[in-house]
Design an enzyme around this catalytic site. Structure first.
Site, PDB file in Angstrom:
ATOM      1  N   THR A   1      44.846  27.870  37.793  1.00 37.55           N
ATOM      2  CA  THR A   1      44.567  28.068  36.354  1.00 37.55           C
ATOM      3  C   THR A   1      43.423  29.059  36.207  1.00 37.55           C
ATOM      4  OG1 THR A   1      42.738  26.492  36.108  1.00 37.55           O
ATOM      5  CG2 THR A   1      44.980  25.603  36.013  1.00 37.55           C
ATOM      6  N   ASP A   2      43.246  29.561  35.004  1.00 36.62           N
ATOM      7  CA  ASP A   2      42.004  30.283  34.740  1.00 36.62           C
ATOM      8  C   ASP A   2      40.908  29.239  34.482  1.00 36.62           C
ATOM      9  OD1 ASP A   2      40.110  32.211  34.450  1.00 36.62           O
ATOM     10  OD2 ASP A   2      41.145  33.348  32.908  1.00 36.62           O
ATOM     11  N   TYR A   3      39.690  29.722  34.402  1.00 36.29           N
ATOM     12  CA  TYR A   3      38.489  28.881  34.382  1.00 36.29           C
ATOM     13  C   TYR A   3      38.526  27.859  33.237  1.00 36.29           C
ATOM     14  CZ  TYR A   3      33.492  28.148  35.369  1.00 36.29           C
ATOM     15  OH  TYR A   3      32.278  27.636  35.733  1.00 36.29           O
ATOM     16  N   GLY A   4      38.724  26.632  33.589  1.00 34.73           N
ATOM     17  CA  GLY A   4      38.644  25.557  32.593  1.00 34.73           C
ATOM     18  C   GLY A   4      39.818  25.483  31.647  1.00 34.73           C
TER      19      GLY A   4
END
Ligand code: BGC
Length: 762
Positions: A285-288
């Site tokens: 995933t991307d950050y968070g």
């Protein structure tokens, strides 16, 4: 696994190669290894592999916190990222290998977006070289340096198509064109990964899947909404190209795709990426972004985590949703164990492909950090390549190149800062090693001409604004008032024979979280430029920018404009090379430069509309698709860029006027002649138009290009062999087809100055 023999990592600078798919035997061996390892893993250890927490090293500038070390020892971490320093990384890897129960090595990622310590130009600039060898080389050098510092995974290439320069992340991509973007995506994957055998070849991560570059209103992290036809025909190609080239990992995007966040979009990840494109690597995933699902207005963290996993996401970057909630979800029966196993398997396979199980310290030969980073050879590559990325937008009266004589005044807020040169996402940069433009000019002019300097203005008159866009210690503020700075600059200008104005945006006003609604030069810099022009001396403007900016006023008033983007660690020398004529500029725009922000989105490969404007009549036309107060045409079109020499295009021919839709081909040829007085590189472009399709087709689409070098007076015939593959598109049912009918093929130096011929597909 704890008794690995640590082989002395041999330095292998193999020429890059396309990652070869594994043979069946190799795959069977990997399957057996991973299956046996997974049989030993507890559920907690499996969830640990899915967890990608931050290291906090580069962002906070502190040494990595001990919490992460403890979590690694407990087997709660599959990887981490953005740690700078071979020793630190090696120690963490040691904890994973020696202190965790199963000794599974870590993935160690980093945003090595356009180089490590040898920084290449920002990706948007690199794309303006249209030089695939150079771009591949930049990725290769980045991999050699990053791997020497212990990194085994880069979060690059970023291949998001964007047509909106308000969006700061245009700086990280390759502009607006899916064909060029695809070629670049392939080159970068090749450069980073090679065949993933050697200790200087690292995992690439294609991002941000998908459509992130279409954020509404150019505002970062904003909603995206588009038809599937547009996704397939205009936005998907570069991601697919990177996957076809063997990219080992893919990162999901922050945005919605068809109403569902990309990170948990099963159609996107399972049907398109894995099903239609056959991707068999790992998705992170991307950050968070799992944590942000509920903020989008969907489910809570446990539900979002379950859905993301089910959709095909394998690794959770920084949401702690997988490690924090999936155990309970398995226990209460809402998440099948099979989903967890699928994700664990893909992560272990990525580690296996890297060779980490054979030698977990493969990338941890700390000696290489001293010998392979910021080398003379890498710097020479970065300097040569940077010079190819600058785009000469205007050169009235051939002001450029400047002679190395007399008094040259270098004036502007970009002239004496080393930290502003490399550009956004230079996370491993060491600014103390880089030259300012002033130093670059001094070196170029030594013993030949006198260099005068004044700052002239701050980037913005408003201190708060300037602070916000000069992050990471890239503080460039001069405490004097704008009036004082201007007065000093005018005194310096009065003494000079020629003025070079180094102006533009601060590097951190492009990149992530750097959207803008005003793309013109900040007022204080415009005022400086006006006053410099009023001296009547020749003025050259260097425009530092991380996006296409609005240069409408400058294009009317400044005799020479060179767009230098952010050119990396060697930018100062590279700019001097071009300004003083040691290198002839050859870059061409890969993103349209608008007349004003109101025109955005403005891009070359648009549809025609049912009421196009009559191009022969520049005036406003009632009931036609045009503006009352601005032209439709951009200031500088896609593909545009000048040289110090001149090229002419003649003899455009086709070897046939029809072809078969199955296996036919036609060769289009054009002769390009260097009619000027110095050698130069030209980027010859070919476009196609499908005149009438079952769905609307763009007015033109880039389908081929070639970078050629011509000595003065020399000619070269450049050819494009058109095959059905070049004519295909996704129809209403999303079938990839070529439709019989009339086509146009066009050739020329940019997307507007084209010669055109028709042919038929039967
Ligand atoms: C960015 C990614 C980047 C990640 C890790 C995110 O905010 O969108 O491009 O790779 O952070 O640093």
């Amino acid at each position: 696994m704890k008794k690995h023999i640590i082989a002395a990592a041999a330095l292998m600078l193999a020429a890059s190669a396309v990652a070869k798919p594994m043979t069946d035997a190799e795959k069977a061996k990997m399957d057996k290894f991973v299956t046996e390892l997974m049989a030993k893993m507890t559920l907690d250890e499996k969830l640990g592999q899915l967890n990608l927490p931050p290291s906090d090293d580069i962002v906070t500038g502190q040494t990595i916190n001990s919490n992460i070390g403890q979590a690694v020892a407990k087997g709660q971490v599959g990887g981490t990222f953005n740690i700078k320093g071979a020793e630190k990384i090696r120690e963490l890897q040691r904890v994973a290998v020696e202190e965790s129960r199963l000794g599974i090595p870590l993935l160690l990622g980093m945003d090595v977006i356009h180089g490590y310590e040898t920084v290449f130009p920002i990706p948007l600039a690199l794309s303006c070289s249209w030089d695939m060898e150079a771009i591949e080389r930049s990725a290769r050098v980045a991999a050699v340096e990053a791997s020497a510092a212990g990194v085994n995974w880069t979060f690059s290439p970023m291949v998001d198509i964007s047509r909106d320069p308000r969006w700061g992340r245009m700086s990280e991509g390759s502009g607006e064109d899916p064909y060029l973007g695809s070629e670049i995506a392939r080159a970068m994957v090749r450069g980073y990964q090679g065949d993933l055998k050697n200790n200087d070849e690292i995992l690439a991560c294609v991002k941000h899947f998908a459509l992130y570059g279409a954020s509404e209103a150019g505002r970062d992290y904003n909603t995206v909404d588009m038809s599937r036809s547009r996704m397939y025909n205009e936005y998907f190609a570069p991601y697919k190209a990177a996957v076809d080239e063997g990219a080992a990992t893919v990162m999901t995007s922050f945005n919605l795709v068809d109403g569902v966040p990309a990170t948990e979009n099963k159609w996107l990840l399972d049907d398109v990426l894995r099903g239609q494109w056959g991707f068999d690597g790992m998705v992170v995933t991307d950050y968070g972004s799992i944590g942000e699902v509920s903020v989008h207005g969907l489910e809570n963290l446990p539900e979002a985590s379950a859905r993301a996993l089910d959709a095909g996401t394998d690794m959770d970057m920084c949401s702690f949703g997988f490690i924090g909630t999936l155990k309970q979800s398995v226990e209460n029966g809402t998440v099948p164990m099979e989903n967890i196993d699928k994700a664990v398997r893909r992560i272990l396979e990525a580690k296996y492909r890297l060779g980490l199980f054979e030698n977990p310290y493969k990338f941890n030969d700390t000696k290489r950090e001293k010998t392979h980073i910021y080398t003379k050879e890498h710097r020479a590559d970065a300097r040569r390549i940077a010079a190819e990325t600058f785009v000469l937008l205007k050169n009235d009266g051939k002001v450029l190149p400047l002679a190395k004589k007399g008094k040259v005044a270098l004036i502007g807020p970009m002239a004496n800062t080393a930290s502003n040169m490399p550009g956004t996402w230079s996370v491993a940069a060491d600014f103390s090693k880089y030259k300012t433009l002033k130093q670059g000019f001094e070196d170029a002019l030594k013993g030949k001409a006198e260099l005068l300097y004044a700052k002239g203005s701050n980037v913005y008159a408003d201190y708060e604004l300037e602070k916000a866009v000069t992050l990471f210690g890239r503080e460039m503020r001069d405490p004097r008032s704008e009036d004082e700075l201007l007065a000093e600059a005018l005194k310096v200008a009065a003494e000079a024979d020629v003025i070079v104005a180094a102006l533009g945006e601060a590097s951190e006003s492009s990149g992530e979280s750097s959207s803008k609604t005003d793309l013109t030069l900040p007022d204080t810099q415009r005022r400086l430029l006006e006053k410099l022009l009023a001296t009547g001396k020749p003025v050259v403007m260097l425009n530092f920018s991380g996006r296409p900016t609005v240069l409408e006023w400058e294009s009317r008033n400044v005799p020479a404009i060179l767009n230098v983007w952010f050119g990396g660690s060697e930018a100062a020398d590279a700019i001097a090379d071009v300004v003083f004529g040691d290198v002839n500029p050859s870059g061409k725009l890969t993103a349209t430069m608008p007349v004003n922000v109101g025109q955005i989105p403005v891009y070359y490969n648009h549809f025609n509309t049912g009421r196009p404007k009559d191009p022969a009549n520049p005036a406003y036309q009632k009931y036609r698709s045009n503006y009352i107060d601005a032209p439709n045409k951009p200031l500088y079109p896609f593909g545009f860029g000048m040289s110090y020499t001149d090229f002419t295009y003649t003899d455009f021919t086709l070897d046939s006027d029809s072809m078969n839709s199955n296996d036919g081909k036609i060769t289009a040829s054009v002769t390009v002649t260097n009619t000027g007085d110095r050698a130069g590189d030209e980027i010859v472009q070919f476009y196609i138009r499908d005149v009438a399709g079952s769905v609307a087709r763009p007015v033109k689409e880039l389908k081929h290009f070639e970078r050629i070098r011509l000595e003065p007076g020399m000619s070269k015939t450049v050819s494009f062999t058109i095959t059905p593959e070049d004519l295909k598109f996704y129809n209403y049912n999303l079938d990839y087809v070529v439709e019989p009918g009339t086509f146009k093929v066009m050739a020329g130096p940019d997307s507007e100055r084209l010669v055109s011929l028709d042919f038929k597909v039967l």
